[in-house]
Design a protein around this motif. Sequence first.
Motif, short mmCIF file in Angstrom:
data_model
loop_
_atom_site.label_atom_id
_atom_site.label_comp_id
_atom_site.label_asym_id
_atom_site.label_seq_id
_atom_site.Cartn_x
_atom_site.Cartn_y
_atom_site.Cartn_z
N GLY A 1 -1.23 8.80 6.49
CA GLY A 1 -1.87 7.77 5.84
C GLY A 1 -2.06 7.17 4.98
O GLY A 1 -1.10 5.50 4.06
N ARG A 2 -0.89 8.30 3.92
CA ARG A 2 -0.87 7.84 2.55
C ARG A 2 0.63 7.26 2.77
O ARG A 2 1.08 5.93 1.74
CB ARG A 2 -0.67 9.61 1.47
N LEU A 3 1.64 8.08 3.68
CA LEU A 3 3.41 7.27 4.26
C LEU A 3 3.00 5.71 4.43
O LEU A 3 4.24 5.08 3.87
CB LEU A 3 4.25 8.36 4.59
N ARG A 4 2.26 5.48 5.04
CA ARG A 4 2.10 4.46 5.62
C ARG A 4 1.58 3.39 4.52
O ARG A 4 2.07 2.25 4.17
CB ARG A 4 0.74 4.54 6.70
N ARG A 5 1.22 3.52 3.21
CA ARG A 5 1.10 2.78 2.45
C ARG A 5 1.90 2.41 1.96
O ARG A 5 1.90 1.86 0.98
CB ARG A 5 -1.08 3.60 1.52
N ARG A 6 2.65 3.91 1.56
CA ARG A 6 3.31 4.11 0.37
C ARG A 6 4.61 2.80 1.29
O ARG A 6 4.86 2.15 0.53
CB ARG A 6 4.65 5.46 0.53
N VAL A 7 4.89 3.20 2.11
CA VAL A 7 5.81 2.16 2.95
C VAL A 7 5.30 0.82 3.10
O VAL A 7 5.62 -0.12 2.73
CB VAL A 7 6.03 3.13 4.64
N HIS A 8 3.86 0.27 3.39
CA HIS A 8 3.79 -0.93 3.05
C HIS A 8 3.72 -1.43 1.70
O HIS A 8 4.20 -2.65 1.11
CB HIS A 8 1.69 -0.85 3.47
N ASP A 9 3.24 -0.52 0.04
CA ASP A 9 4.01 -1.10 -1.27
C ASP A 9 4.92 -0.98 -0.69
O ASP A 9 5.28 -2.13 -1.46
CB ASP A 9 3.13 -0.26 -1.44
N LEU A 10 5.96 -0.75 -0.54
CA LEU A 10 7.44 -1.00 -0.56
C LEU A 10 8.17 -2.00 0.18
O LEU A 10 8.56 -2.90 -0.50
CB LEU A 10 8.21 0.14 -0.23
N GLU A 11 7.31 -2.49 0.96
CA GLU A 11 7.78 -3.60 2.19
C GLU A 11 6.86 -4.77 1.18
O GLU A 11 7.61 -5.49 0.70
CB GLU A 11 6.90 -3.19 3.38
N ALA A 12 6.19 -4.73 0.55
CA ALA A 12 5.49 -5.98 -0.84
C ALA A 12 6.27 -6.03 -1.84
O ALA A 12 6.74 -7.02 -2.03
CB ALA A 12 4.08 -5.51 -0.74
N ALA A 13 6.53 -5.53 -2.28
CA ALA A 13 7.71 -4.74 -3.32
C ALA A 13 8.97 -5.69 -3.09
O ALA A 13 9.23 -6.44 -3.71
CB ALA A 13 7.70 -3.33 -3.78
N LEU B 1 12.64 -9.86 -3.03
CA LEU B 1 13.34 -10.56 -1.84
C LEU B 1 12.69 -12.34 -2.22
O LEU B 1 13.44 -12.95 -2.76
CB LEU B 1 13.11 -10.89 -0.46
N ASP B 2 11.78 -12.96 -2.48
CA ASP B 2 10.44 -13.95 -3.31
C ASP B 2 11.27 -14.88 -4.47
O ASP B 2 11.99 -15.93 -4.50
CB ASP B 2 9.55 -14.29 -2.83
N LEU B 3 11.53 -13.31 -5.21
CA LEU B 3 11.96 -13.76 -6.46
C LEU B 3 13.38 -13.78 -6.49
O LEU B 3 13.81 -15.49 -6.90
CB LEU B 3 12.02 -12.19 -7.59
#
Length: 142
Positions: free
Chosen positions: A6-18, A23-25
């Motif tokens: 769960g922690r790794l999934r959140r971490r991956v999700h945070d990294l993807e969001a970042a 990319l947007d920037l």
Amino acid sequence: HSPEVGRLRRRVHDLEAAADAQLDLLEDNRAQLLERLAESTAKHARLRAELEEAERDAEEARRRQDFLVQRLLDSEKQSQAREAHREAAEVDLATSNSANAALSARVEELEEALVAERAAARAARDQREEVAEALWAEKQRA
């Protein structure tokens, strides 16, 4: 699922969001750079056109200046020629006046000589008449 997953999934999700935010920037920066490039290109084209127009204006001004300088030189030459003609006319007038004065003096001398000759002729005539009268008178007495 373990808490680690769960922690790794959140971490991956945070990294993807970042990564998505990055990319947007980057996309925004790219769009701004393209916009600035287009503005800069347009400004460059406008400045080049203004420079070409200024060069044409400068060339026209040089041609106009050359023309005016040539007209000024021609005018100066004409002025010098008129001055030379005027000076020559003054010399001719002075020469003519001098010749007229000499002729006038000669005419005056001739008139005086004519008056003197007429006086001498009258005197001679008067003397002849006196001699003739004296001879006549003597012939009458004789």
